[in-house]
Design an enzyme around this catalytic site. Structure first.
Site, PDB file in Angstrom:
ATOM      1  N   GLN A 156       2.916  -4.949  -7.027  1.00 49.48           N
ATOM      2  CA  GLN A 156       3.911  -3.749  -7.359  1.00 49.48           C
ATOM      3  C   GLN A 156       4.997  -3.468  -6.009  1.00 49.48           C
ATOM      4  O   GLN A 156       6.188  -3.238  -6.303  1.00 49.48           O
ATOM      5  CB  GLN A 156       3.135  -2.469  -7.492  1.00 49.48           C
ATOM      6  CG  GLN A 156       3.885  -1.192  -7.824  1.00 49.48           C
ATOM      7  CD  GLN A 156       2.793   0.114  -8.062  1.00 49.48           C
ATOM      8  OE1 GLN A 156       2.361   0.165  -9.066  1.00 49.48           O
ATOM      9  NE2 GLN A 156       2.821   0.968  -6.999  1.00 49.48           N
ATOM     10  N   GLU A 200      11.872   2.364  -7.378  1.00 48.53           N
ATOM     11  CA  GLU A 200      11.859   2.890  -5.933  1.00 48.53           C
ATOM     12  C   GLU A 200      13.069   2.388  -5.245  1.00 48.53           C
ATOM     13  O   GLU A 200      12.888   2.351  -4.018  1.00 48.53           O
ATOM     14  CB  GLU A 200      10.606   2.792  -5.311  1.00 48.53           C
ATOM     15  CG  GLU A 200       9.589   3.378  -6.085  1.00 48.53           C
ATOM     16  CD  GLU A 200       7.948   3.269  -5.374  1.00 48.53           C
ATOM     17  OE1 GLU A 200       7.844   2.320  -4.421  1.00 48.53           O
ATOM     18  OE2 GLU A 200       7.098   3.962  -5.609  1.00 48.53           O
ATOM     19  N   ASP A 236       1.485  -2.935  -1.529  1.00 46.61           N
ATOM     20  CA  ASP A 236       0.626  -2.423  -2.364  1.00 46.61           C
ATOM     21  C   ASP A 236       0.577  -3.078  -3.543  1.00 46.61           C
ATOM     22  O   ASP A 236       1.241  -3.367  -4.582  1.00 46.61           O
ATOM     23  CB  ASP A 236       1.274  -0.834  -2.787  1.00 46.61           C
ATOM     24  CG  ASP A 236       0.541  -0.183  -3.860  1.00 46.61           C
ATOM     25  OD1 ASP A 236      -0.443  -0.408  -4.220  1.00 46.61           O
ATOM     26  OD2 ASP A 236       1.101   0.744  -4.045  1.00 46.61           O
ATOM     27  N   GLU A 281      -2.670  -1.890   0.306  1.00 45.61           N
ATOM     28  CA  GLU A 281      -2.931  -0.766  -0.629  1.00 45.61           C
ATOM     29  C   GLU A 281      -3.480  -1.368  -2.003  1.00 45.61           C
ATOM     30  O   GLU A 281      -2.998  -1.995  -2.422  1.00 45.61           O
ATOM     31  CB  GLU A 281      -1.634  -0.159  -0.505  1.00 45.61           C
ATOM     32  CG  GLU A 281      -1.768   1.247  -1.324  1.00 45.61           C
ATOM     33  CD  GLU A 281      -0.343   2.149  -1.590  1.00 45.61           C
ATOM     34  OE1 GLU A 281       0.427   2.039  -0.520  1.00 45.61           O
ATOM     35  OE2 GLU A 281      -0.236   2.854  -2.466  1.00 45.61           O
ATOM     36  N   ASP A 307      -5.423   4.330  -2.744  1.00 39.21           N
ATOM     37  CA  ASP A 307      -4.318   5.038  -3.394  1.00 39.21           C
ATOM     38  C   ASP A 307      -4.869   5.595  -4.786  1.00 39.21           C
ATOM     39  O   ASP A 307      -5.569   6.438  -4.848  1.00 39.21           O
ATOM     40  CB  ASP A 307      -2.919   4.460  -3.395  1.00 39.21           C
ATOM     41  CG  ASP A 307      -1.944   5.284  -4.312  1.00 39.21           C
ATOM     42  OD1 ASP A 307      -2.490   6.282  -4.646  1.00 39.21           O
ATOM     43  OD2 ASP A 307      -0.956   4.680  -4.946  1.00 39.21           O
ATOM     44  N   LYS A 332      -0.738  11.825  -1.465  1.00 40.27           N
ATOM     45  CA  LYS A 332       0.325  12.431  -2.652  1.00 40.27           C
ATOM     46  C   LYS A 332      -0.130  13.698  -2.901  1.00 40.27           C
ATOM     47  O   LYS A 332      -1.139  13.920  -3.661  1.00 40.27           O
ATOM     48  CB  LYS A 332       0.090  11.160  -3.702  1.00 40.27           C
ATOM     49  CG  LYS A 332       0.805   9.913  -3.484  1.00 40.27           C
ATOM     50  CD  LYS A 332       0.627   9.064  -4.677  1.00 40.27           C
ATOM     51  CE  LYS A 332       1.053   7.748  -4.342  1.00 40.27           C
ATOM     52  NZ  LYS A 332       0.717   6.832  -5.377  1.00 40.27           N
ATOM     53  N   ARG A 361       6.471   9.349  -5.163  1.00 45.07           N
ATOM     54  CA  ARG A 361       6.130   8.688  -6.478  1.00 45.07           C
ATOM     55  C   ARG A 361       7.304   7.895  -6.745  1.00 45.07           C
ATOM     56  O   ARG A 361       8.450   8.056  -6.316  1.00 45.07           O
ATOM     57  CB  ARG A 361       5.674   9.751  -7.269  1.00 45.07           C
ATOM     58  CG  ARG A 361       4.801  10.779  -6.927  1.00 45.07           C
ATOM     59  CD  ARG A 361       3.141  10.012  -6.629  1.00 45.07           C
ATOM     60  NE  ARG A 361       2.720   9.197  -7.453  1.00 45.07           N
ATOM     61  CZ  ARG A 361       1.692   9.421  -8.255  1.00 45.07           C
ATOM     62  NH1 ARG A 361       1.132  10.353  -8.108  1.00 45.07           N
ATOM     63  NH2 ARG A 361       1.108   8.213  -8.872  1.00 45.07           N
ATOM     64  N   SER A 362       7.022   7.195  -7.692  1.00 48.39           N
ATOM     65  CA  SER A 362       8.048   6.154  -8.335  1.00 48.39           C
ATOM     66  C   SER A 362       9.015   7.140  -9.020  1.00 48.39           C
ATOM     67  O   SER A 362      10.131   6.690  -9.007  1.00 48.39           O
ATOM     68  CB  SER A 362       7.305   5.008  -8.978  1.00 48.39           C
ATOM     69  OG  SER A 362       6.717   5.539 -10.028  1.00 48.39           O
ATOM     70  N   LYS A 383       5.626   6.773   3.229  1.00 47.36           N
ATOM     71  CA  LYS A 383       5.964   5.557   2.240  1.00 47.36           C
ATOM     72  C   LYS A 383       7.068   6.207   1.297  1.00 47.36           C
ATOM     73  O   LYS A 383       6.644   7.188   0.539  1.00 47.36           O
ATOM     74  CB  LYS A 383       4.729   5.183   1.387  1.00 47.36           C
ATOM     75  CG  LYS A 383       5.221   3.749   0.367  1.00 47.36           C
ATOM     76  CD  LYS A 383       3.949   3.050   0.200  1.00 47.36           C
ATOM     77  CE  LYS A 383       3.472   3.699  -1.148  1.00 47.36           C
ATOM     78  NZ  LYS A 383       2.995   2.655  -2.242  1.00 47.36           N
TER      79      LYS A 383
END
Ligand code: 2PG
Ligand code: MG
Length: 421
Positions: A156, A200, A236, A281, A307, A332, A361-362, A383
């Site tokens: 990802q 992102e 990640d 991650e 995560d 998060k 978040r994306s 991040k």
């Protein structure tokens, strides 16, 4: 005594960076207005707070209207008290009745209103006693998985962290250089690369997994040479997205490869050595507490970060601690639901030497509250991605926080101290 009493709460429909419907909430408290908009993930952990109730955004707004009278008069400067009230109204373990988005937006907007009323920056309202340090930006610059199309890598996020930076401004600039070096290197092999980006702002290129890692490692080295200090590479895997539970394998569609959990552990450990990764991650799926421990035994000098494994949830963190699954955690706020829930998670993590990385978040918004959350929770990294308005908003807020600290203390804020670099 109530310090900053909540007077009015208003919600509205808005759109996030992916164009999905979400909610924004205004909270009037004391003399001030706080405002926050809820973000959303694409690679969503099964155990996260449920973002919206059945019926979606409209139902969330209806419930907010119905229940907001129960929040009037509460102290906006006390996130934990507000969380207790939200939990009483919701009555489920994962905010499935009112929606995590409501809990998120109400609690963040209330904290912002309280901070404005008390004329304090949000980070110091949340954590008044701690000497504020700035987190290192951890920036996604080559992406794939659920954030990009099928031609992009299965992995990802390939992440840069300018660990040698002494000043936040230099750190931010370093990641921008990594991002542009990556494009240059992709174009070297693919002159027709159209410059596509994922959710992102990371490059979404037609690259295999290991090929992407090679480009990423070269980009980080080239940027390091240009900028004059060390930049490290992290990944990640978002391995829950790769996991096929029925077959019990991790599926790498791009490389036509299926790996058993043992092979995945070996593969991750090999990649770590080959590409000098300091940050791993979700290298394994969201239920693999034991396999995380197995990986931790063979990988000593890197952060192994949960995560989807932990979903900013204290009871999942308790499990991870008892099984010694990881040494790092993503924080998060919207995974937890409200700000108070996330702060409780951060306290437990910090008390157990778990290194925190606050994360976007994306599907995000131009809000920048999480920059304050990162500082307040002593997160070593944040991040946020590197490019795109909703990503840069959080990075620019770090510059404002630094300016504020400089004015108050006479010198720039120090950067957090990062282990394993
Ligand atoms: C992640 C996040 C943010 P999403 O997996 O860490 O990068 O992605 O918001 O899609 O869950
Ligand atoms: Mg993740």
């Amino acid at each position: 005594m109530v310090a900053v009493s909540i007077k009015e709460i208003v919600g509205r429909l808005c759109f996030n960076s992916r164009g999905q419907e979400t909610i924004e909430v205004d909270v009037k408290a004391g003399d001030c207005l706080g405002r926050a908009m809820a973000p959303a993930g694409a690679s969503v952990g099964r155990f996260e707070a449920q973002n919206f109730p059945k019926g979606g955004v409209r139902e969330a707004l209806r419930l907010l209207k119905e229940y907001s009278t129960r929040l009037i008069g509460l102290d906006a400067s006390d996130p934990k008290a507000l969380t207790s009230a939200l939990r009483r109204i919701d009555g489920t373990p994962n905010y499935s009745k009112i929606g995590g988005a409501v809990a998120y937006a109400v609690s963040m907007a209330a904290a912002e209103a309280a901070a404005l009323h008390l004329k304090k920056p949000l980070y110091s309202l949340i954590s008044p006693k701690v000497e504020p340090k700035l987190p290192f930006p951890l920036g996604n610059f080559i992406g794939g998985g659920k954030h990009a199309g099928p031609g992009a890598p299965d992995i990802q996020e390939l992440l840069a962290c300018p660990v040698g930076a002494k000043r936040i401004e230099d750190a931010l600039r370093a990641n921008i250089v990594v991002h542009s070096e990556a494009r240059r290197l992709i174009e070297k092999n693919q002159p027709l690369f159209a410059g596509g980006k994922g959710d992102e702002g990371a490059w979404a290129a037609n690259l295999g997994n290991e090929e992407a890692l090679m480009v990423a490692a070269e980009a980080v080295t080239a940027a390091s040479d240009k900028i004059g200090f060390r930049i490290r590479l992290g990944v990640d895997f978002a391995a829950t997205s790769l996991w096929n539970e029925k077959e019990g394998v991790y599926v790498y569609a791009r490389s036509a490869k299926k790996l058993s959990p043992e092979e995945q552990i070996q593969f991750v450990a090999e990649l770590k050595d080959r590409f000098d990764l300091f940050y791993l991650e979700d290298p394994l799926h969201e239920d693999a507490f034991e396999d995380f421990y197995e990986l931790s035994k063979s990988v000593k000098d890197a952060l192994i970060v949960g995560d989807d494994l932990l979903v900013t949830n204290t009871s999942r963190l308790q499990t991870a601690l008892s099984k010694r699954s990881c040494n790092g955690a993503i924080l998060k706020v919207n995974q937890a639901g409200s700000l108070g829930d996330a702060l409780e998670f951060a306290e437990l993590a910090t008390a157990n030497n778990i290194v925190l990385t606050t994360s976007h978040r994306s599907g995000d918004t131009t809000d920048s509250h999480i920059s304050h959350i990162a500082v307040a929770t002593g997160s070593k990294m944040i991040k946020t991605g590197i490019m795109g308005g909703e990503r840069v908003a959080k990075l620019n807020e770090l510059l404002r926080i630094n300016e504020r600290i400089s004015l108050e203390s006479g010198s720039e804020a120090s950067m957090a101290s990062l282990p394993y670099v």
